[in-house]
Design a protein around this motif. Structure first.
Motif, mmCIF file in Angstrom:
data_model
loop_
_atom_site.group_PDB
_atom_site.id
_atom_site.type_symbol
_atom_site.label_atom_id
_atom_site.label_comp_id
_atom_site.label_asym_id
_atom_site.label_seq_id
_atom_site.Cartn_x
_atom_site.Cartn_y
_atom_site.Cartn_z
ATOM 1 N N MET A 1 1.123 -0.808 -0.017
ATOM 2 C CA MET A 1 0.033 0.262 0.284
ATOM 3 C C MET A 1 0.920 1.013 0.305
ATOM 4 S SD MET A 1 -2.528 1.675 3.009
ATOM 5 C CE MET A 1 -3.619 3.347 3.048
ATOM 6 N N SER A 2 0.348 1.942 -1.079
ATOM 7 C CA SER A 2 1.398 3.244 -0.926
ATOM 8 C C SER A 2 0.569 4.319 -0.785
ATOM 9 C CB SER A 2 2.441 3.899 -2.234
ATOM 10 O OG SER A 2 1.496 3.725 -3.046
ATOM 11 N N PHE A 3 1.070 5.666 0.059
ATOM 12 C CA PHE A 3 0.429 6.568 0.417
ATOM 13 C C PHE A 3 0.514 8.042 -0.856
ATOM 14 C CE2 PHE A 3 0.997 4.656 5.195
ATOM 15 C CZ PHE A 3 0.149 4.525 5.293
ATOM 16 N N THR A 4 -0.473 8.577 -1.036
ATOM 17 C CA THR A 4 -0.792 9.562 -1.709
ATOM 18 C C THR A 4 -0.893 11.108 -1.095
ATOM 19 O OG1 THR A 4 -3.128 9.168 -2.110
ATOM 20 C CG2 THR A 4 -1.398 8.141 -4.181
ATOM 21 N N LEU A 150 17.875 5.535 9.683
ATOM 22 C CA LEU A 150 17.405 4.723 9.947
ATOM 23 C C LEU A 150 15.899 5.341 10.880
ATOM 24 C CD1 LEU A 150 16.322 2.059 11.689
ATOM 25 C CD2 LEU A 150 17.691 3.445 14.243
ATOM 26 N N VAL A 151 14.932 4.517 11.098
ATOM 27 C CA VAL A 151 13.443 4.822 11.323
ATOM 28 C C VAL A 151 12.940 4.120 12.016
ATOM 29 C CG1 VAL A 151 11.107 5.216 11.056
ATOM 30 C CG2 VAL A 151 12.692 5.623 9.509
ATOM 31 N N GLU A 152 12.617 3.960 13.348
ATOM 32 C CA GLU A 152 12.235 3.612 14.288
ATOM 33 C C GLU A 152 10.412 2.974 14.226
ATOM 34 O OE1 GLU A 152 15.896 3.063 17.855
ATOM 35 O OE2 GLU A 152 13.907 4.762 17.821
ATOM 36 N N VAL A 153 9.969 1.418 13.748
ATOM 37 C CA VAL A 153 8.720 1.726 13.555
ATOM 38 C C VAL A 153 7.884 0.731 15.187
ATOM 39 C CG1 VAL A 153 6.323 1.312 12.503
ATOM 40 C CG2 VAL A 153 8.784 1.086 11.368
ATOM 41 N N VAL A 154 7.102 1.674 15.707
ATOM 42 C CA VAL A 154 6.663 1.254 16.872
ATOM 43 C C VAL A 154 5.179 0.154 16.782
ATOM 44 C CG1 VAL A 154 6.890 2.065 19.051
ATOM 45 C CG2 VAL A 154 8.365 3.324 18.136
ATOM 46 N N ARG A 155 5.957 -0.095 17.574
ATOM 47 C CA ARG A 155 4.991 -1.505 17.905
ATOM 48 C C ARG A 155 3.791 -1.427 18.953
ATOM 49 N NH1 ARG A 155 1.532 -5.696 15.121
ATOM 50 N NH2 ARG A 155 3.484 -6.020 13.510
ATOM 51 N N PRO A 156 2.329 -0.467 19.747
ATOM 52 C CA PRO A 156 2.050 -0.010 20.531
ATOM 53 C C PRO A 156 0.812 -1.574 20.406
ATOM 54 C CG PRO A 156 0.561 1.049 18.792
ATOM 55 C CD PRO A 156 2.223 0.949 17.825
ATOM 56 N N LEU A 157 0.088 -2.273 21.683
ATOM 57 C CA LEU A 157 -0.133 -3.480 21.521
ATOM 58 C C LEU A 157 -1.679 -3.150 21.106
ATOM 59 C CD1 LEU A 157 0.016 -3.555 25.579
ATOM 60 C CD2 LEU A 157 0.869 -4.521 24.296
ATOM 61 N N THR A 158 -1.771 -1.913 20.919
ATOM 62 C CA THR A 158 -2.938 -2.190 20.166
ATOM 63 C C THR A 158 -2.943 -1.870 18.601
ATOM 64 O OG1 THR A 158 -3.236 0.709 20.318
ATOM 65 C CG2 THR A 158 -4.360 -1.066 21.064
ATOM 66 N N ALA A 159 -1.842 -1.929 17.508
ATOM 67 C CA ALA A 159 -1.757 -1.456 16.457
ATOM 68 C C ALA A 159 -1.909 -3.332 15.404
ATOM 69 C CB ALA A 159 -0.342 -1.273 15.945
ATOM 70 N N SER A 160 -2.694 -2.667 14.237
ATOM 71 C CA SER A 160 -2.950 -3.197 13.307
ATOM 72 C C SER A 160 -1.588 -4.660 12.921
ATOM 73 C CB SER A 160 -4.283 -3.597 12.967
ATOM 74 O OG SER A 160 -3.598 -2.738 12.281
ATOM 75 N N ALA A 162 -1.389 -4.864 9.901
ATOM 76 C CA ALA A 162 -1.916 -4.092 8.301
ATOM 77 C C ALA A 162 -1.406 -2.644 8.668
ATOM 78 C CB ALA A 162 -3.416 -4.123 8.181
ATOM 79 N N THR A 163 -1.390 -2.381 9.962
ATOM 80 C CA THR A 163 -1.279 -0.593 10.366
ATOM 81 C C THR A 163 0.320 -0.817 10.364
ATOM 82 O OG1 THR A 163 -2.478 0.074 11.564
ATOM 83 C CG2 THR A 163 -0.844 1.020 11.869
ATOM 84 N N MET A 164 1.020 -1.251 11.252
ATOM 85 C CA MET A 164 2.822 -1.621 10.818
ATOM 86 C C MET A 164 3.114 -2.067 9.998
ATOM 87 S SD MET A 164 3.028 -1.195 14.120
ATOM 88 C CE MET A 164 4.774 -2.045 14.751
ATOM 89 N N ALA A 165 2.607 -2.865 8.453
ATOM 90 C CA ALA A 165 3.106 -2.876 7.240
ATOM 91 C C ALA A 165 3.113 -1.940 5.876
ATOM 92 C CB ALA A 165 1.924 -4.417 7.458
ATOM 93 N N ALA A 166 2.050 -0.781 6.876
ATOM 94 C CA ALA A 166 1.609 0.098 5.488
ATOM 95 C C ALA A 166 3.078 1.142 5.872
ATOM 96 C CB ALA A 166 -0.121 0.306 6.346
ATOM 97 N N VAL A 167 2.967 1.383 7.350
ATOM 98 C CA VAL A 167 4.117 2.153 7.852
ATOM 99 C C VAL A 167 5.138 1.900 7.640
ATOM 100 C CG1 VAL A 167 4.540 3.748 10.030
ATOM 101 C CG2 VAL A 167 2.261 3.642 9.493
ATOM 102 N N THR A 168 5.536 0.546 7.405
ATOM 103 C CA THR A 168 7.074 -0.055 7.008
ATOM 104 C C THR A 168 7.018 0.064 5.621
ATOM 105 O OG1 THR A 168 7.002 -1.394 8.839
ATOM 106 C CG2 THR A 168 8.230 -1.996 7.037
ATOM 107 N N ASP A 169 5.687 0.141 5.034
ATOM 108 C CA ASP A 169 6.494 0.516 3.505
ATOM 109 C C ASP A 169 6.389 1.587 2.941
ATOM 110 O OD1 ASP A 169 5.896 -2.698 3.047
ATOM 111 O OD2 ASP A 169 3.647 -2.668 2.693
#
Ligand SMILES: NC(=O)c1ccc[n+]([C@@H]2O[C@H](COP(=O)([O-])OP(=O)(O)OC[C@H]3O[C@@H](n4cnc5c(N)ncnc54)[C@H](O)[C@@H]3O)[C@@H](O)[C@H]2O)c1
Length: 284
Positions: A1-4, A150-160, A162-169
């Motif tokens: 997924m990419s953000f426009t 570097l970018v640290e992608v931080v996963r709170p207990l609630t994150a899905s 899909a959210t983590m994958a989209a932000v990592t992309d």
């Protein structure tokens, strides 16, 4: 997924850098600022950053112009309504960020993701301010954004996932290296870096050596690109103090308890590069 369409909230050191990186992915970027003056200032800061990169030969002049046209600044929160990703970069203050997340909840689209650039604060506390905590995570860029990979992608207990994958992309699209990390104060880098920076201030406070001597020692002896005082000035002493306070709140470890000199310098308005003076003086 990419953000426009990407919104960036906050127009300080990180707001400008993150907006530039986001524009580099090809997205249209809106930066939300509190005043017209700071909205104008962030656009100037992005212009200057791009001009420096062109001068250094790290960015093509045409590419810089295209990228610049993708960014605009606003003072109206409603302009973020159609953003697919919103990156929050306001001051490192939990109460301020929580209030902002509540305001964003009322405005953003029903599928938007919100990512915070916090250095240390609990991402979960921000996620719980909105009606869609599964679409909130951390995206901790480093300063200066255009130079740090570097970018640290931080996963709170609630994150899905899909959210983590989209932000990592998204991070990959910025040409950065994502590293996923648990939502714990300081994540990886600041949990390790800030005891070192704090102890450097302690050495200075105890007159063990001059700041120039300590900086020279860590550059020459450890191969670091800059010494701890130059780095504290770059990060901002107010932000550094807030990071140490958050680390101390989380771990109650004396290594994280801010050295009094740091707090006194912040009270004196000596914030580092951004205020023109910190451990060193900077021409404005
Ligand atoms: N400075 C760094 O090296 C660095 C690196 C990574 C992450 N961060 C994080 O990025 C975030 C921003 O840091 P920065 O260095 O850009 O700070 P900064 O001081 O340069 O900018 C802070 C921004 O927050 C806004 N702001 C201040 N008070 C506000 C309020 N009450 N309501 C809304 N907005 C407010 C300011 O107008 C400004 O746009 C923080 O969470 C910080 O921890 C900083």
């Amino acid at each position: 997924m990419s953000f426009t369409k990407i919104g960036v909230v906050g127009s300080g050191i990180m707001g400008g850098g993150v907006a530039e990186a986001a524009a580099g992915t090809g997205a249209q970027v809106v930066v939300l600022s509190r005043s017209v003056a700071s909205a104008d200032a962030v656009v100037v800061a992005i212009d200057q950053s791009l001009a420096k990169q062109v001068d250094k030969g790290t960015r093509d002049v045409q590419e810089a112009a295209v990228l610049r046209q993708r960014v605009r600044a606003t003072t109206d929160l409603a302009d973020l309504a159609d953003s697919e990703l919103i990156i929050e970069t306001v001051v490192e203050d939990l109460a301020v960020k929580m209030e902002l997340f509540r305001a964003l909840d009322a405005v953003v689209s029903s599928s938007a993701i919100i990512a915070t650039c916090t250095s240390t604060l609990p991402v979960i506390d921000l996620a719980m301010q909105v009606s869609f905590p599964e679409r909130v995570c951390g995206v901790h860029f480093f300063n200066p954004v255009h130079a740090m990979t570097l970018v640290e992608v931080v996963r709170p207990l609630t994150a899905s996932d899909a959210t983590m994958a989209a932000v990592t992309d998204f991070v990959l699209a910025c040409n950065k290296e994502p590293v996923e990390v648990k939502d714990q104060a300081g994540f990886i880098v600041n949990a390790l870096l800030f005891p070192y920076l704090n102890n450097a201030v302690r050495l200075l406070e105890k007159d063990v050596a001059t700041k120039e001597g300590i900086d020279a020692a860590m550059k020459g002896g450890c191969g670091f690109p800059m010494g701890p005082f130059a780095l504290l000035d770059l990060v901002g002493l107010d932000t550094s103090l807030a990071i140490l306070d958050a680390l101390y709140t989380e771990y109650a470890d004396s290594n994280y308890a801010p050295v009094p000199l740091l707090r006194r310098m912040v009270s004196a308005g000596q914030l580092g590069r951004k205020s023109g003076a910190g451990f060193y003086q900077y021409g404005k």
